[in-house]
Design an enzyme around this catalytic site. Structure first.
Site, PDB file in Angstrom:
ATOM      1  N   ASP A 113      -1.815   6.922   6.372  1.00 39.18           N
ATOM      2  CA  ASP A 113      -2.847   6.019   5.846  1.00 39.18           C
ATOM      3  C   ASP A 113      -3.197   5.061   6.979  1.00 39.18           C
ATOM      4  O   ASP A 113      -2.413   4.189   7.339  1.00 39.18           O
ATOM      5  CB  ASP A 113      -2.289   5.256   4.638  1.00 39.18           C
ATOM      6  CG  ASP A 113      -3.243   4.167   4.146  1.00 39.18           C
ATOM      7  OD1 ASP A 113      -4.372   4.063   4.671  1.00 39.18           O
ATOM      8  OD2 ASP A 113      -2.839   3.412   3.230  1.00 39.18           O
ATOM      9  N   LYS A 126     -12.847  -1.607   6.674  1.00 44.96           N
ATOM     10  CA  LYS A 126     -12.151  -2.665   7.426  1.00 44.96           C
ATOM     11  C   LYS A 126     -12.795  -2.892   8.795  1.00 44.96           C
ATOM     12  O   LYS A 126     -12.869  -4.008   9.265  1.00 44.96           O
ATOM     13  CB  LYS A 126     -10.694  -2.289   7.688  1.00 44.96           C
ATOM     14  CG  LYS A 126      -9.955  -1.862   6.484  1.00 44.96           C
ATOM     15  CD  LYS A 126      -9.198  -3.006   5.876  1.00 44.96           C
ATOM     16  CE  LYS A 126      -8.400  -2.534   4.716  1.00 44.96           C
ATOM     17  NZ  LYS A 126      -8.837  -3.120   3.461  1.00 44.96           N
ATOM     18  N   TRP A 161       0.838  -1.213   0.000  1.00 41.59           N
ATOM     19  CA  TRP A 161       0.000   0.000   0.000  1.00 41.59           C
ATOM     20  C   TRP A 161       0.863   1.250   0.000  1.00 41.59           C
ATOM     21  O   TRP A 161       0.527   2.247  -0.646  1.00 41.59           O
ATOM     22  CB  TRP A 161      -0.981  -0.013   1.173  1.00 41.59           C
ATOM     23  CG  TRP A 161      -1.943  -1.147   1.040  1.00 41.59           C
ATOM     24  CD1 TRP A 161      -2.009  -2.266   1.800  1.00 41.59           C
ATOM     25  CD2 TRP A 161      -2.953  -1.306   0.028  1.00 41.59           C
ATOM     26  NE1 TRP A 161      -2.996  -3.111   1.343  1.00 41.59           N
ATOM     27  CE2 TRP A 161      -3.585  -2.541   0.259  1.00 41.59           C
ATOM     28  CE3 TRP A 161      -3.370  -0.529  -1.054  1.00 41.59           C
ATOM     29  CZ2 TRP A 161      -4.629  -3.028  -0.550  1.00 41.59           C
ATOM     30  CZ3 TRP A 161      -4.417  -0.997  -1.865  1.00 41.59           C
ATOM     31  CH2 TRP A 161      -5.023  -2.235  -1.603  1.00 41.59           C
TER      32      TRP A 161
HETATM   33  C1  LIG Z   1      -3.305   0.079   4.344  1.00 39.91           C
HETATM   34  C2  LIG Z   1      -4.237   0.197   3.177  1.00 39.91           C
HETATM   35  N1  LIG Z   1      -4.200   1.315   2.437  1.00 39.91           N
HETATM   36  C3  LIG Z   1      -5.024   1.464   1.369  1.00 39.91           C
HETATM   37  C4  LIG Z   1      -5.903   0.490   0.993  1.00 39.91           C
HETATM   38  C5  LIG Z   1      -6.780   0.705  -0.217  1.00 39.91           C
HETATM   39  O1  LIG Z   1      -8.035   1.044   0.218  1.00 39.91           O
HETATM   40  P1  LIG Z   1      -9.285   1.259  -0.733  1.00 39.91           P
HETATM   41  O2  LIG Z   1      -9.670  -0.079  -1.251  1.00 39.91           O
HETATM   42  O3  LIG Z   1     -10.297   1.839   0.222  1.00 39.91           O
HETATM   43  O4  LIG Z   1      -8.898   2.208  -1.792  1.00 39.91           O
HETATM   44  C6  LIG Z   1      -5.994  -0.686   1.739  1.00 39.91           C
HETATM   45  C7  LIG Z   1      -6.950  -1.740   1.348  1.00 39.91           C
HETATM   46  O5  LIG Z   1      -6.894  -2.868   1.750  1.00 39.91           O
HETATM   47  C8  LIG Z   1      -5.124  -0.834   2.852  1.00 39.91           C
HETATM   48  O6  LIG Z   1      -5.158  -1.948   3.593  1.00 39.91           O
END
Ligand SMILES: Cc1ncc(COP(=O)(O)O)c(C=O)c1O
Length: 286
Positions: free
Chosen positions: A182, A207, A106
């Protein structure tokens, strides 16, 4: 209720299990929310009934996370993946420098989005050498970084910051570098102990805290003056702040369910209790 449906243990990283009592309340009120004669999904987001849901959700989140007054709470869409692009777009500019710590897939995606915008991206530290099995601790910042981006919990690799880094810029003023965090995969799972250097914290709610479709951004107001004149309105954080997150139609049903989860967390004793509970769960699993 659910008599015909066996509920399962859901180990998926997201969307994840929501409290049964919340789902039951949604089911009970689905056709006729609090004698309004309609479902929340049918209701105008400008109606009094919905505005109360919105205001209660903001107040509950502020109280649960102890969010200081200098931060706005924004209800957005597009997931954390959209924030990967919006954070650099709003907090920096082409040719300027930003820093990232690479702790997993991520973080890499966030880095990619900053690079696409012509920013000078410093990867300050990375744990890729050991397959992202640790959180790097040693790093120095150069002068003049617009922010340092971290991923508070690395969903796939299971590493988590216990304390935010607080690097000092090597400028004359020696100020602390603003953080962009994030928090998608541990949002509302533990209290935020230190808001001091945070410029922006964001998370999709799916989540822990509601259905997919609602993204929370918590931003310190002083950073709006970094916005650029040519940034389209809906891509600016200040547009959401000025319009109670209703410049366009918000994900109202998600906000309603988010409020129910916030109330449920408060009833359980808040984020300290959530953190203790989560520690116990992770001891059982790991
Ligand atoms: C730490 C983290 N950042 C970003 C994301 C991406 O999120 P989204 O699907 O809401 O764009 C996730 C998704 O699993 C994640 O675990």
């Amino acid at each position: 209720m659910f008599s015909n449906t066996k509920r399962v243990y859901n180990f998926s990283p997201g969307p994840a299990t929501l409290p049964t009592s919340v789902l039951e309340e949604v089911q009970k009120d689905f056709l006729n929310y609090q004698a309004s004669g309609m479902s929340v999904i049918e209701m105008s987001h400008r109606s009094k009934v919905f505005l109360k849901i919105y205001e209660d959700a903001i107040a509950s989140l502020r109280s649960l996370m102890s969010i200081p007054d200098r931060f706005d709470i924004l209800f957005m869409t597009g997931g954390a993946s959209t924030q990967f692009a919006l954070a650099p777009l709003n907090l920096s500019a082409p040719g300027r420098q930003v820093s990232y710590i690479n702790t997993g897939s991520w973080s890499k995606k966030a880095i990619e989005q900053a690079k696409l915008q012509g920013l000078s991206v410093n990867i300050l530290a990375s744990s890729e050498d050991k397959n992202f099995s640790y959180i790097p601790k040693d790093f120095n910042l150069a002068e003049d970084q617009d922010y340092l981006h971290i991923t508070s919990n690395n969903t796939i690799f299971g590493t988590q910051y216990k304390k935010w880094p607080s690097p000092v810029l090597e400028s004359e003023a020696k100020t602390k570098c603003p953080l962009v965090i994030d928090m998608s995969s541990d949002f509302l799972s533990r209290p935020i102990l230190d808001w001091n250097n945070i410029a922006l914290l964001y998370a999709g709610v799916q989540k822990n805290a509601g259905p997919a479709g609602l993204t929370i951004a918590i931003i310190a107001r002083e950073y709006y003056d970094r916005e650029k004149e040519n940034t389209p309105s809906l891509f600016r954080y200040s547009t959401y702040a000025k319009n109670q997150s209703m410049y366009n139609t918000p994900p109202s049903f998600q906000i309603y369910m988010f409020l129910l989860v916030l109330k449920w967390i408060a009833e359980q004793g808040g984020l300290v209790k959530m953190a203790q509970h989560n520690e116990k769960k992770s001891e059982l699993i790991f």
